[in-house]
Write an enzyme that holds these catalytic residues in place. Structure first.
Site, PDB file in Angstrom:
ATOM      1  N   SER A 268      11.472 -47.377  57.953  1.00 41.96           N
ATOM      2  CA  SER A 268      11.148 -48.829  57.903  1.00 41.96           C
ATOM      3  C   SER A 268      12.339 -49.737  57.874  1.00 41.96           C
ATOM      4  O   SER A 268      13.274 -49.510  58.776  1.00 41.96           O
ATOM      5  CB  SER A 268       9.887 -48.999  57.036  1.00 41.96           C
ATOM      6  OG  SER A 268       9.479 -50.103  56.981  1.00 41.96           O
TER       7      SER A 268
ATOM      8  N   ASP B  87       1.878 -46.488  65.065  1.00 42.85           N
ATOM      9  CA  ASP B  87       2.322 -47.434  63.974  1.00 42.85           C
ATOM     10  C   ASP B  87       2.870 -48.796  64.601  1.00 42.85           C
ATOM     11  O   ASP B  87       3.053 -49.079  65.733  1.00 42.85           O
ATOM     12  CB  ASP B  87       3.740 -46.794  63.748  1.00 42.85           C
ATOM     13  CG  ASP B  87       4.529 -47.239  62.400  1.00 42.85           C
ATOM     14  OD1 ASP B  87       4.034 -48.158  61.940  1.00 42.85           O
ATOM     15  OD2 ASP B  87       5.437 -46.641  62.173  1.00 42.85           O
TER      16      ASP B  87
END
Length: 743
Positions: free
Chosen positions: A472, A524
């Site tokens: 991330s 995602d």
């Protein structure tokens, strides 16, 4: 949409958002009306007691208030359910009913004050139990309604609402100078409002002077995104429901066409004849994929004890408690012998959790050298470890875990990469560029890499390679840090898991493919988000809202049952205002919102070579549902330009879910379940060799050669037009054609 105007001010609530609040008050008042009627007319009370007589008269007056409330609330419900999101004409009377309801609320306030006065004067001396309970119930009901209305008004208050109404009025009158002044005042007010919200959200943190500009930058970003956009929060929820249905309808339409190259959709992405699956039969590619799975453990370990306990809530807590000591002197002396720790808690929980991650995998040759738990805007926590088994020094950077990290994520403007030798103009995500510069400066000042490479000279640590990993926020920072350290370490490798979509400019992205490998799981959300993608996302959101002719409450309620197709017109070319009178078409189209454009932003892309882990969901059977089949293919960095709306778009960003998805590719490969598109000759054959994910962390030096396939599993949503040309092995296991249409 648009926001409701009351008292010459716009509020952050639409006239079609009042169905649920009005229903709640209607039910509450119905219950209280029945109870009050039974008490007043059905139960005996003492007429000789002055407190009882006074309260009965008070209760009969309150009955009239309840009846008035029920009439108003039923009218609000009925009016709010009319029209559609943009077609507001059938709901124009809502504001007048609200004025009446607020006037009744003032009367309720008076009755609440009188009720409190009665309780103070008569509650103790009055012997009538019925009168006491009646008074207490009336006061409680009154104040519950008053507080709920006040709380709702506070949440829906728009500080720039009056300026917004004035701006719309001057636009209609075409007063250009006044319009410009009001627009400037509105933009400043919105930025100031967002800045106050961010500071309230970060109330428990102390911002440094060097980080204070993050508030203004993020506030300006939000103000820019919502500039001139007359929508309310519930419109966004309804738009996401409609946008998901639109995306699924488009995918189904593409599969039904006979003259295109799309054979299937996996995790919302098109699979064509040119799609390249990872060739796990190849020993080199298998070894590379095992490396990707292996270093995901380092990226996940950087989160410390929160993610460790998330994965193992029961036994993980016991393991941490058994090994930690909250005695500061003992803990610090014990940890200082092997690892330098910065700003961990008194028990050293983060360092212990990092160690436990590797000990649980029996990776005893991984030694932690340095751990920084310091967390601030543009200053991301990380740790450095020496992996003697792999002969690597690993820098692992933590992802988003705090509001400060969120501010770093949201500072998404493009910033020039601080690299001297650039092949073109290299730009990157501003917040992550600053984070990478902070880590590089930290590594140099503390001489951390020198300590790591000199950890054990007898084992040749000076000749170890350098690996940078992250998930991330950590993934984006790791990729940019690789640019900064590559001049000193030309052979370094970076593994970027679930990186942000708006990270690198095109030329920097192409260059990063030499040393960066990225992983994206399924649908995602984060690898599909960047400033340049937000404009398209907002435009698509407004388009589906404009084309919908259903009430908002039906759209949101439909989202709980896999979104009925009837909630959205399937024909994009169909007229939007069918059944709408010409006088109302202006309100329906709401053109001022659809003509808005965001400031031009440099397109940024995910870094490196992208491994996209996709999956499909087989059909439900009478005895249960079969597990989804996972496959890995090479993704196109520019293909992640659209947010795919799905319930899994947030869950598939979680680090432990990403690790499980990577491991399931190997499990499916080992069991012969890997996806097959025979028409395009896209096939990854299974193998009988044991590829249990647990063995990845033990020995990955020699990859076994696969044996011939025994049976295959066919891909989901494959076009029926190519079935006749496919030759399948005996007893094929079919995938569901409807995998994309279920929740």
């Amino acid at each position: 949409m648009p926001g409701m105007v009351l008292f010459r001010r716009r509020w952050s609530v639409g006239s079609d958002d009042l169905v649920l609040p009005a229903f709640f008050l209607f039910v509450l008042h119905c219950i209280w009306l029945v109870v009050l009627s039974v008490v007043l007319f059905g139960l005996p009370y003492s007429s000789e007691q002055s407190c009882s007589v006074t309260l009965v008269d008070h209760g009969r007056g309150y009955l009239g208030i309840l009846v008035s409330c029920l009439i108003c609330e039923s009218a609000i419900m009925w009016l709010s359910m009319r029209g559609s999101i943009l077609y507001t004409q059938p709901r124009e009377a809502v504001q007048y009913v609200l004025y009446i309801r607020l006037a009744i609320l003032l009367v309720e306030l008076v009755y609440a004050v009188v009720g409190i006065a009665w309780l103070v004067q008569y509650y103790q001396p009055c012997p009538d139990i019925t009168a006491k309970n009646l008074a207490l119930g009336i006061v409680a009901c009154n104040w519950l309604v008053i507080f709920s209305v006040c709380f709702t008004m506070m949440c829906t208050f728009d500080p720039t609402g009056r300026t917004f109404v004035k701006l719309k009025a001057t636009r209609r009158r075409q007063r250009n100078l006044t319009t410009y002044t009001l627009r400037h005042r509105l933009e400043e007010g919105q930025a100031s409002s967002w800045s106050r919200r961010l500071k309230f959200f970060m109330c428990c943190t102390r911002a440094k002077d060097t980080q204070s500009d993050a508030y203004s930058e993020v506030a300006s970003l939000f103000a820019e995104f919502f500039r001139d956009l007359d929508i309310v929060p519930s419109d966004i929820i309804a738009g996401l429901v409609l946008l998901r249905q639109r995306q699924r309808a488009k995918r189904s339409a593409i599969l039904d066409q006979a003259n295109n190259d799309v054979l299937a959709f996996l995790s919302g992405m098109p699979v064509t004849r040119n799609t390249k699956y990872l060739d796990l039969k190849n020993s080199t590619e298998m070894a590379m994929y095992k490396e990707v799975c292996y270093y995901m453990l380092f990226a996940m370990a950087a989160y410390g004890w929160p993610v460790y306990l998330l994965r193992k809530p029961a036994c993980g807590l016991c393991r941490l408690v058994s090994t930690c000591s909250c005695n500061t002197s003992v803990s610090s002396s014990r940890l200082s012998q092997s690892v330098t720790v910065e700003e961990d808690n008194c028990c050293g929980c983060n360092v212990l959790a990092i160690r436990r991650q590797f000990l649980d995998r029996d990776l005893k040759e991984v030694q932690i050298v340095y751990t920084s738990c310091h967390d601030a805007v543009y200053e991301t926590p990380f740790f450095v470890a020496v992996d003697h088994a792999k002969k690597k020094v690993v820098i692992s950077i933590r992802g988003t875990l705090s509001p400060k990290d969120a501010l770093t994520d949201l500072t998404g403007d493009s910033e020039r990469l601080p690299v001297e030798e650039q092949h073109g103009t290299w730009l990157g995500h501003k917040g992550m560029v600053y984070s990478a510069e902070y880590i590089k400066k930290k590594l140099e000042q503390e001489m951390i890499l020198s300590q790591a490479f000199g950890r054990d000279l007898s084992k040749g640590t000076m000749h170890y390679g350098l690996v940078i990993v992250g998930h991330s926020l950590g993934a984006g920072t790791a990729a940019i840090l690789s640019f900064l350290l590559r001049p000193q370490y030309p052979s370094l490798q970076c593994y970027s898991y679930s990186p942000p979509g708006g990270l690198l400019s095109e030329d920097a992205m192409e260059y990063s493919k030499e040393f960066v490998t990225s992983v994206v799981l399924g649908k995602d959300l984060v690898p599909r988000i960047g400033l340049s993608q937000l404009e398209g996302f907002r435009r698509h959101l407004l388009e589906v809202l404009q084309k919908s002719n259903k009430p908002k409450w039906r759209i949101i309620a439909g989202g709980t049952k896999c979104i009925p197709k009837s909630e959205l017109p399937m024909d994009d070319e169909a007229p939007v205002s069918q059944g709408v009178t010409p006088s109302s078409s202006r309100l329906w189209l709401h053109p001022s919102d659809l003509s808005i454009a965001l400031s031009a932003s440099t397109p940024l892309f995910p870094p490196g070579r992208v491994i996209h882990v996709v999956h499909n969901h087989p059909p439900e059977m009478c005895c249960g549902q079969e597990e989804p089949t996972y496959s890995a293919l090479w993704g196109d960095n520019k293909a992640f330009d659209e947010v795919i709306i799905s319930p899994a778009m947030l869950n598939e960003h979680m680090p432990h879910v990403v690790m499980d998805g990577l491991n399931k590719v190997l499990e499916n490969y080992n069991k012969g379940k890997t996806a097959l598109l025979s028409a395009a000759k896209i096939m990854v054959s299974p193998t009988e060799v044991d590829l249990n994910p647990e063995t990845i962390f033990l020995d990955t030096s020699n990859s076994p050669q696969p044996t011939p396939a025994t049976h295959h599993r066919r891909n989901s949503s494959v076009r029926g037009t190519v079935y006749g040309t496919i030759q399948f092995p005996p007893r094929p296991l079919w995938f569901s054609r409807n995998a994309e249409s279920r929740c």
